[in-house]
Design a protein around this motif. Structure first.
Motif, PDB file in Angstrom:
ATOM      1  N   SER A  84     -22.935 -16.342 -39.554  1.00  0.00           N
ATOM      2  CA  SER A  84     -23.058 -17.619 -39.704  1.00  0.00           C
ATOM      3  C   SER A  84     -22.735 -18.680 -40.929  1.00  0.00           C
ATOM      4  CB  SER A  84     -24.905 -17.905 -39.665  1.00  0.00           C
ATOM      5  OG  SER A  84     -25.327 -17.168 -38.429  1.00  0.00           O
ATOM      6  N   ARG A  85     -22.519 -17.929 -41.913  1.00  0.00           N
ATOM      7  CA  ARG A  85     -22.278 -18.880 -43.034  1.00  0.00           C
ATOM      8  C   ARG A  85     -20.598 -19.109 -42.801  1.00  0.00           C
ATOM      9  NH1 ARG A  85     -19.225 -17.029 -46.810  1.00  0.00           N
ATOM     10  NH2 ARG A  85     -19.820 -14.854 -46.241  1.00  0.00           N
ATOM     11  N   MET A  86     -19.927 -17.994 -42.525  1.00  0.00           N
ATOM     12  CA  MET A  86     -18.439 -18.275 -42.128  1.00  0.00           C
ATOM     13  C   MET A  86     -18.263 -19.420 -41.203  1.00  0.00           C
ATOM     14  SD  MET A  86     -16.855 -14.668 -42.766  1.00  0.00           S
ATOM     15  CE  MET A  86     -15.230 -15.085 -42.537  1.00  0.00           C
ATOM     16  N   ILE A  87     -18.968 -19.355 -40.076  1.00  0.00           N
ATOM     17  CA  ILE A  87     -18.654 -20.445 -39.044  1.00  0.00           C
ATOM     18  C   ILE A  87     -18.925 -21.641 -39.632  1.00  0.00           C
ATOM     19  CG2 ILE A  87     -19.670 -21.266 -37.020  1.00  0.00           C
ATOM     20  CD1 ILE A  87     -20.461 -18.319 -36.118  1.00  0.00           C
ATOM     21  N   ARG A  88     -20.071 -21.822 -40.475  1.00  0.00           N
ATOM     22  CA  ARG A  88     -20.215 -23.426 -41.202  1.00  0.00           C
ATOM     23  C   ARG A  88     -19.145 -23.612 -41.904  1.00  0.00           C
ATOM     24  NH1 ARG A  88     -25.477 -21.064 -41.407  1.00  0.00           N
ATOM     25  NH2 ARG A  88     -25.019 -20.683 -43.676  1.00  0.00           N
ATOM     26  N   SER A  93     -17.416 -27.535 -36.154  1.00  0.00           N
ATOM     27  CA  SER A  93     -18.086 -27.247 -34.952  1.00  0.00           C
ATOM     28  C   SER A  93     -17.597 -25.715 -34.517  1.00  0.00           C
ATOM     29  CB  SER A  93     -18.417 -28.291 -33.730  1.00  0.00           C
ATOM     30  OG  SER A  93     -17.004 -28.151 -33.201  1.00  0.00           O
ATOM     31  N   LEU A  94     -18.473 -24.879 -33.859  1.00  0.00           N
ATOM     32  CA  LEU A  94     -17.730 -23.757 -33.323  1.00  0.00           C
ATOM     33  C   LEU A  94     -16.813 -24.003 -32.576  1.00  0.00           C
ATOM     34  CD1 LEU A  94     -19.799 -20.408 -33.006  1.00  0.00           C
ATOM     35  CD2 LEU A  94     -17.920 -21.095 -31.277  1.00  0.00           C
ATOM     36  N   ASP A  95     -16.985 -24.892 -31.438  1.00  0.00           N
ATOM     37  CA  ASP A  95     -15.821 -25.146 -30.398  1.00  0.00           C
ATOM     38  C   ASP A  95     -14.537 -25.570 -30.978  1.00  0.00           C
ATOM     39  OD1 ASP A  95     -17.587 -24.783 -28.774  1.00  0.00           O
ATOM     40  OD2 ASP A  95     -18.245 -26.684 -28.299  1.00  0.00           O
ATOM     41  N   ALA A  96     -14.515 -26.020 -32.371  1.00  0.00           N
ATOM     42  CA  ALA A  96     -13.309 -26.282 -32.878  1.00  0.00           C
ATOM     43  C   ALA A  96     -12.395 -25.227 -33.336  1.00  0.00           C
ATOM     44  CB  ALA A  96     -13.432 -27.582 -33.934  1.00  0.00           C
ATOM     45  N   ALA A 102     -12.210 -17.635 -35.349  1.00  0.00           N
ATOM     46  CA  ALA A 102     -13.402 -17.102 -34.475  1.00  0.00           C
ATOM     47  C   ALA A 102     -13.206 -15.462 -34.855  1.00  0.00           C
ATOM     48  CB  ALA A 102     -13.312 -17.425 -32.925  1.00  0.00           C
ATOM     49  N   TRP A 103     -12.227 -14.925 -34.633  1.00  0.00           N
ATOM     50  CA  TRP A 103     -11.858 -13.307 -34.709  1.00  0.00           C
ATOM     51  C   TRP A 103     -12.022 -13.148 -36.371  1.00  0.00           C
ATOM     52  CZ3 TRP A 103      -8.963 -10.369 -38.223  1.00  0.00           C
ATOM     53  CH2 TRP A 103      -8.942  -9.043 -37.938  1.00  0.00           C
ATOM     54  N   ARG A 104     -11.815 -13.619 -37.085  1.00  0.00           N
ATOM     55  CA  ARG A 104     -12.012 -13.534 -38.515  1.00  0.00           C
ATOM     56  C   ARG A 104     -13.521 -13.507 -38.935  1.00  0.00           C
ATOM     57  NH1 ARG A 104     -12.230 -15.767 -43.800  1.00  0.00           N
ATOM     58  NH2 ARG A 104     -10.975 -14.220 -45.193  1.00  0.00           N
ATOM     59  N   CYS A 105     -14.183 -14.625 -38.465  1.00  0.00           N
ATOM     60  CA  CYS A 105     -15.558 -14.784 -38.522  1.00  0.00           C
ATOM     61  C   CYS A 105     -16.617 -13.443 -37.741  1.00  0.00           C
ATOM     62  CB  CYS A 105     -16.188 -16.008 -37.867  1.00  0.00           C
ATOM     63  SG  CYS A 105     -15.624 -17.597 -38.644  1.00  0.00           S
ATOM     64  N   MET A 106     -15.921 -12.888 -36.797  1.00  0.00           N
ATOM     65  CA  MET A 106     -16.856 -11.742 -36.514  1.00  0.00           C
ATOM     66  C   MET A 106     -16.392 -10.612 -37.214  1.00  0.00           C
ATOM     67  SD  MET A 106     -16.357 -11.694 -32.298  1.00  0.00           S
ATOM     68  CE  MET A 106     -14.451 -11.150 -32.243  1.00  0.00           C
ATOM     69  N   PRO A 149     -27.149 -13.904 -32.668  1.00  0.00           N
ATOM     70  CA  PRO A 149     -26.657 -14.950 -31.630  1.00  0.00           C
ATOM     71  C   PRO A 149     -25.253 -15.253 -31.780  1.00  0.00           C
ATOM     72  CG  PRO A 149     -28.129 -15.774 -33.001  1.00  0.00           C
ATOM     73  CD  PRO A 149     -28.235 -14.187 -33.399  1.00  0.00           C
ATOM     74  N   SER A 150     -24.676 -15.009 -33.116  1.00  0.00           N
ATOM     75  CA  SER A 150     -23.512 -15.576 -33.321  1.00  0.00           C
ATOM     76  C   SER A 150     -22.262 -14.840 -32.717  1.00  0.00           C
ATOM     77  CB  SER A 150     -23.109 -15.596 -34.934  1.00  0.00           C
ATOM     78  OG  SER A 150     -23.136 -14.347 -35.567  1.00  0.00           O
ATOM     79  N   ILE A 151     -22.581 -13.576 -32.576  1.00  0.00           N
ATOM     80  CA  ILE A 151     -21.451 -12.643 -32.035  1.00  0.00           C
ATOM     81  C   ILE A 151     -21.057 -13.323 -30.521  1.00  0.00           C
ATOM     82  CG2 ILE A 151     -21.074 -10.332 -30.875  1.00  0.00           C
ATOM     83  CD1 ILE A 151     -20.409 -10.142 -33.723  1.00  0.00           C
ATOM     84  N   ALA A 152     -22.129 -13.393 -29.684  1.00  0.00           N
ATOM     85  CA  ALA A 152     -21.852 -14.040 -28.289  1.00  0.00           C
ATOM     86  C   ALA A 152     -21.140 -15.338 -28.248  1.00  0.00           C
ATOM     87  CB  ALA A 152     -23.105 -14.278 -27.538  1.00  0.00           C
ATOM     88  N   ALA A 153     -21.560 -16.323 -29.491  1.00  0.00           N
ATOM     89  CA  ALA A 153     -20.950 -17.482 -29.333  1.00  0.00           C
ATOM     90  C   ALA A 153     -19.467 -17.440 -29.940  1.00  0.00           C
ATOM     91  CB  ALA A 153     -21.779 -18.347 -30.297  1.00  0.00           C
TER      92      ALA A 153
END
Length: 221
Positions: A84-88, A93-96, A102-106, A149-153
């Motif tokens: 979640s921290r890496m996404i922020r 936004s996550l859509d951007a 996205a792969w790295r955040c996972m 929940p971040s994984i699915a997103a």
């Protein structure tokens, strides 16, 4: 007064139970990481976790298979805050997010785990689980992942970002990217790169593999 005492006793019992479950999960993760799935018997896990009652795994999980699946869920929850921290930190936004981000955040949060008993135990654990066919599809956003929940997103975003590729090719590239990272770390832990490179550190290796992953995810079909 009696009601408050009963509530306090129940809470303490639940806390001890959760502590025992986590100890069993960590013991199973370490056994599998070091020696493979076959060594993670009910008795071996209980002994490794310091449990006098060798039926502890059956009591808390029912079976070794359910215990191993719980390890996966536990580590998803352990890494949720870092994801979640890496996404922020990665954009407005996550859509951007692009496919690589996205792969790295996972993936990166798994290398931030601090309570492993052996180096990168969870990475090696997941490799054994995958090889044994005990993992649900790790790249399917529809698979329930409790507490993460971040994984699915992120998976939804990753597949959307690779939407210009045929679906099977996109999934294959995601799998290849993960395999590259896991295998590189496994080799690093085993000193598999040879003594001619004594100065190679893990962060340098991860950064280099991530450059290759970026190419894998963006290369023309």
């Amino acid at each position: 007064m009696a009601h408050r005492l009963a509530t306090s006793v129940a809470m303490a019992s639940n806390s001890r139970s959760e502590t025992t479950r986590r100890q069993l999960c960590l013991a199973a993760e370490t056994l599998v990481a070091q020696s493979g799935i076959s060594v993670a018997t009910l008795r071996a896990v209980a002994i490794a976790a310091g449990q006098k009652n060798t039926a502890a795994v059956s009591y808390h999980f029912g079976s070794v298979e359910e215990l191993l699946r719980t390890v996966v869920d536990m580590r998803l929850q352990d890494t949720e805050a870092d994801r979640s921290r890496m996404i922020r930190a990665s954009g407005p936004s996550l859509d951007a997010l692009d496919a690589f981000t996205a792969w790295r955040c996972m993936m990166r949060p798994y290398f931030l785990l601090h309570d492993e008993q052996v180096p990168h135990a969870h990475i090696r654990f997941m490799m054994h689980m995958s090889g044994a066919g005990l993992l649900s599809d790790p790249f399917d956003a529809r698979v329930p992942r409790p507490g993460a929940p971040s994984i699915a997103a992120l998976l939804e975003r990753l597949h959307a970002a690779l939407g210009w590729l045929p679906p099977q090719l996109g999934r294959a590239r995601i799998a290849l990217a993960g395999t590259m990272m896991w295998n590189a770390v496994a080799l690093f832990d085993k000193h598999g790169f040879g003594q001619e490179q004594p100065s190679l550190d893990l962060e340098t290796l991860l950064a280099d593999v991530e450059k290759l992953v970026r190419l894998v995810l963006s290369a023309p079909a």
